[in-house]
Scaffold this motif. Sequence first.
Motif, PDB file in Angstrom:
ATOM      1  N   GLU A 179     -21.199  -8.138   4.686  1.00 37.57           N
ATOM      2  CA  GLU A 179     -19.887  -8.721   4.364  1.00 37.57           C
ATOM      3  C   GLU A 179     -19.930 -10.239   4.303  1.00 37.57           C
ATOM      4  OE1 GLU A 179     -20.318  -6.294   6.611  1.00 37.57           O
ATOM      5  OE2 GLU A 179     -19.261  -4.629   5.604  1.00 37.57           O
ATOM      6  N   GLN A 180     -21.013 -10.846   4.760  1.00 31.65           N
ATOM      7  CA  GLN A 180     -21.114 -12.308   4.815  1.00 31.65           C
ATOM      8  C   GLN A 180     -22.006 -12.888   3.717  1.00 31.65           C
ATOM      9  OE1 GLN A 180     -22.543 -12.373   8.954  1.00 31.65           O
ATOM     10  NE2 GLN A 180     -20.725 -13.575   9.488  1.00 31.65           N
ATOM     11  N   VAL A 181     -22.320 -12.099   2.698  1.00 30.92           N
ATOM     12  CA  VAL A 181     -23.259 -12.580   1.676  1.00 30.92           C
ATOM     13  C   VAL A 181     -22.726 -13.822   0.964  1.00 30.92           C
ATOM     14  CG1 VAL A 181     -24.389 -12.002  -0.502  1.00 30.92           C
ATOM     15  CG2 VAL A 181     -24.399 -10.358   1.371  1.00 30.92           C
ATOM     16  N   ASN A 182     -21.436 -13.859   0.651  1.00 39.22           N
ATOM     17  CA  ASN A 182     -20.895 -15.048  -0.012  1.00 39.22           C
ATOM     18  C   ASN A 182     -21.017 -16.284   0.879  1.00 39.22           C
ATOM     19  OD1 ASN A 182     -19.870 -13.954  -2.576  1.00 39.22           O
ATOM     20  ND2 ASN A 182     -18.487 -12.777  -1.282  1.00 39.22           N
ATOM     21  N   VAL A 226     -25.462 -14.444 -10.588  1.00 45.24           N
ATOM     22  CA  VAL A 226     -24.039 -14.769 -10.450  1.00 45.24           C
ATOM     23  C   VAL A 226     -23.674 -15.927 -11.364  1.00 45.24           C
ATOM     24  CG1 VAL A 226     -22.264 -15.565  -8.837  1.00 45.24           C
ATOM     25  CG2 VAL A 226     -23.973 -13.899  -8.077  1.00 45.24           C
ATOM     26  N   THR A 227     -24.543 -16.925 -11.433  1.00 47.89           N
ATOM     27  CA  THR A 227     -24.255 -18.103 -12.263  1.00 47.89           C
ATOM     28  C   THR A 227     -24.553 -17.884 -13.737  1.00 47.89           C
ATOM     29  OG1 THR A 227     -26.476 -18.991 -11.872  1.00 47.89           O
ATOM     30  CG2 THR A 227     -24.746 -19.646 -10.321  1.00 47.89           C
ATOM     31  N   GLY A 228     -25.304 -16.825 -14.056  1.00 43.65           N
ATOM     32  CA  GLY A 228     -25.652 -16.557 -15.443  1.00 43.65           C
ATOM     33  C   GLY A 228     -26.947 -17.200 -15.890  1.00 43.65           C
ATOM     34  N   VAL A 270     -22.358  -7.532  -7.419  1.00 45.48           N
ATOM     35  CA  VAL A 270     -21.704  -8.496  -8.292  1.00 45.48           C
ATOM     36  C   VAL A 270     -21.413  -7.770  -9.606  1.00 45.48           C
ATOM     37  CG1 VAL A 270     -23.874  -9.476  -9.173  1.00 45.48           C
ATOM     38  CG2 VAL A 270     -21.765 -10.799  -9.305  1.00 45.48           C
ATOM     39  N   ARG A 271     -20.171  -7.894 -10.086  1.00 48.73           N
ATOM     40  CA  ARG A 271     -19.742  -7.130 -11.257  1.00 48.73           C
ATOM     41  C   ARG A 271     -19.764  -7.936 -12.550  1.00 48.73           C
ATOM     42  NH1 ARG A 271     -16.857  -2.238 -10.311  1.00 48.73           N
ATOM     43  NH2 ARG A 271     -16.768  -1.673  -8.085  1.00 48.73           N
ATOM     44  N   ALA A 272     -19.649  -9.258 -12.463  1.00 47.22           N
ATOM     45  CA  ALA A 272     -19.628 -10.086 -13.674  1.00 47.22           C
ATOM     46  C   ALA A 272     -20.068 -11.492 -13.323  1.00 47.22           C
ATOM     47  CB  ALA A 272     -18.222 -10.102 -14.288  1.00 47.22           C
ATOM     48  N   VAL A 273     -20.583 -12.205 -14.314  1.00 48.90           N
ATOM     49  CA  VAL A 273     -20.999 -13.592 -14.107  1.00 48.90           C
ATOM     50  C   VAL A 273     -19.804 -14.395 -13.599  1.00 48.90           C
ATOM     51  CG1 VAL A 273     -21.780 -15.696 -15.263  1.00 48.90           C
ATOM     52  CG2 VAL A 273     -22.822 -13.498 -15.835  1.00 48.90           C
ATOM     53  N   GLY A 274     -20.029 -15.151 -12.542  1.00 48.11           N
ATOM     54  CA  GLY A 274     -18.973 -15.970 -11.967  1.00 48.11           C
ATOM     55  C   GLY A 274     -18.203 -15.309 -10.864  1.00 48.11           C
ATOM     56  N   ASP A 275     -18.395 -13.996 -10.678  1.00 44.57           N
ATOM     57  CA  ASP A 275     -17.707 -13.278  -9.604  1.00 44.57           C
ATOM     58  C   ASP A 275     -18.322 -13.588  -8.242  1.00 44.57           C
ATOM     59  OD1 ASP A 275     -16.025 -12.108 -11.391  1.00 44.57           O
ATOM     60  OD2 ASP A 275     -16.713 -10.044 -11.061  1.00 44.57           O
ATOM     61  N   LYS A 276     -17.578 -13.236  -7.206  1.00 47.27           N
ATOM     62  CA  LYS A 276     -18.111 -13.237  -5.855  1.00 47.27           C
ATOM     63  C   LYS A 276     -18.811 -11.903  -5.596  1.00 47.27           C
ATOM     64  CE  LYS A 276     -16.393 -17.176  -4.207  1.00 47.27           C
ATOM     65  NZ  LYS A 276     -17.247 -18.265  -3.640  1.00 47.27           N
ATOM     66  N   TRP A 277     -19.685 -11.880  -4.589  1.00 51.09           N
ATOM     67  CA  TRP A 277     -20.247 -10.626  -4.123  1.00 51.09           C
ATOM     68  C   TRP A 277     -19.174  -9.833  -3.395  1.00 51.09           C
ATOM     69  CZ3 TRP A 277     -25.020  -9.345  -5.645  1.00 51.09           C
ATOM     70  CH2 TRP A 277     -25.902 -10.363  -6.016  1.00 51.09           C
ATOM     71  N   THR A 278     -19.191  -8.512  -3.565  1.00 50.30           N
ATOM     72  CA  THR A 278     -18.274  -7.651  -2.827  1.00 50.30           C
ATOM     73  C   THR A 278     -19.074  -6.584  -2.103  1.00 50.30           C
ATOM     74  OG1 THR A 278     -17.938  -6.229  -4.786  1.00 50.30           O
ATOM     75  CG2 THR A 278     -16.353  -8.013  -4.415  1.00 50.30           C
ATOM     76  N   ALA A 279     -18.749  -6.354  -0.836  1.00 48.64           N
ATOM     77  CA  ALA A 279     -19.395  -5.295  -0.057  1.00 48.64           C
ATOM     78  C   ALA A 279     -18.708  -3.975  -0.383  1.00 48.64           C
ATOM     79  CB  ALA A 279     -19.309  -5.597   1.430  1.00 48.64           C
ATOM     80  N   GLU A 280     -19.455  -3.000  -0.886  1.00 50.67           N
ATOM     81  CA  GLU A 280     -18.872  -1.755  -1.366  1.00 50.67           C
ATOM     82  C   GLU A 280     -19.667  -0.551  -0.879  1.00 50.67           C
ATOM     83  OE1 GLU A 280     -17.730  -1.613  -5.454  1.00 50.67           O
ATOM     84  OE2 GLU A 280     -17.777  -3.799  -5.695  1.00 50.67           O
ATOM     85  N   THR A 281     -18.981   0.589  -0.853  1.00 49.95           N
ATOM     86  CA  THR A 281     -19.644   1.857  -0.581  1.00 49.95           C
ATOM     87  C   THR A 281     -20.077   2.467  -1.908  1.00 49.95           C
ATOM     88  OG1 THR A 281     -18.372   2.223   1.438  1.00 49.95           O
ATOM     89  CG2 THR A 281     -19.401   4.154   0.429  1.00 49.95           C
ATOM     90  N   LEU A 282     -21.337   2.838  -1.995  1.00 48.53           N
ATOM     91  CA  LEU A 282     -21.924   3.350  -3.229  1.00 48.53           C
ATOM     92  C   LEU A 282     -22.568   4.702  -2.981  1.00 48.53           C
ATOM     93  CD1 LEU A 282     -23.737   0.011  -3.993  1.00 48.53           C
ATOM     94  CD2 LEU A 282     -21.830   0.853  -5.361  1.00 48.53           C
TER      95      LEU A 282
END
Length: 370
Positions: free
Chosen positions: A347-350, A47-49, A8-20
């Motif tokens: 990929e199904q976290v949201n 996510v909600t802050g 999660v990159r910012a409050v209010g965003d969705k989760w994104t599945a990424e390669t790190l």
Amino acid sequence: MQVRGAVVRAVGDKWTAETLELADPGPGEVRIKVMASGLCHSDDHIVTGDSVVDLPFVGGHEGAGIIDAVGPGVTRVQVGDHVATAYLPMCGTCTWCAQGMQYICDNGRDVQTGFMLDGTPRFFFSDGTPCGAMQRLGTFANYLVTSQEQCVKIDDDIPFEIACLVACGVTTGWGAAVNGAAVRPRETVIVMGVGGVGINAVQGARHAGAMHIVAVDPVEFKRESALRFGATHAFSSIAEAMPFVHSVTNGQGADAAIVTVGRVDGAIIGEAFSAIRKEGRCAVVSIGSHEPGIEVNPLELVVYAKTLRGVLFGNSNPSHDIPKLLSYYKSGHLNLADLVTRTYTVEQVNEAYEDMHAGRNLRGVLVHEH
């Protein structure tokens, strides 16, 4: 090494599945091949802050896996060990650990940064930008690096989907009843909110010998589940529950109330506090809104000698209590298997959190691919 995780990159965003990118373990650190992770409400709070952290973050703190590599000076575990994560460290030597209060270990400081105690990250985006990790773990990634102080060795025959549950929700809920609310035999106990934490407060209260365990939740599925896990009665609200509570306590109120709702505010805590008797105990586990403040009558607090206390990680000693709870599971005294309502991919976290908010899960579990 490259890993796959939910960010999660910012409050209010969705989760994104990424390669790190994941750095190698440093001194006192280990790399864990994460096999399963509980999808706890605490991760949704960032996510909600409701929980303020230094985003971006790799989510997840309720994990189980296999030690894949160790850094210099690691003595508590070795490569190949099966472990559950502890979302707070256990240094073993600070003032609190030395008094048997690992849940407030001094090494838990600055976890909101998501970086290790030395102030450096272990996760990075592909462009080299650092990324924090929930509770210095990040169990929503299929590999992570953390301190050996946040690992608890477990038996190899325990399924990872089960083992991950004791990394937070089970230990927190169980401990809320047994340690925080100090439930005793024959008592009447109210559990407000019977999701992934509250359902285990029900199990803890039953283990402690409570006579009446009153589950309160507006969701019918959760009330029905609470009755299967040991609650004796279930109601949709405190207002509906109190006539029964008064009928079995000579009008005095519950011996203890445990607040494990998904998102708390002062009014909810005030309801729980008013529901307990003279010398009653109110244990608050939930986090949420800071406003309004807690609605507690000071005269009621003093004249009735009531206790209001916070509970963190079940006020437990994870290095001892996590193996103990898993031994209860193996002996049939603790129901963990039926806690897992559904499993998900990264990929199904949201979708998993949508199910949580809709009241469809006791606990969703993320199962990693490797």
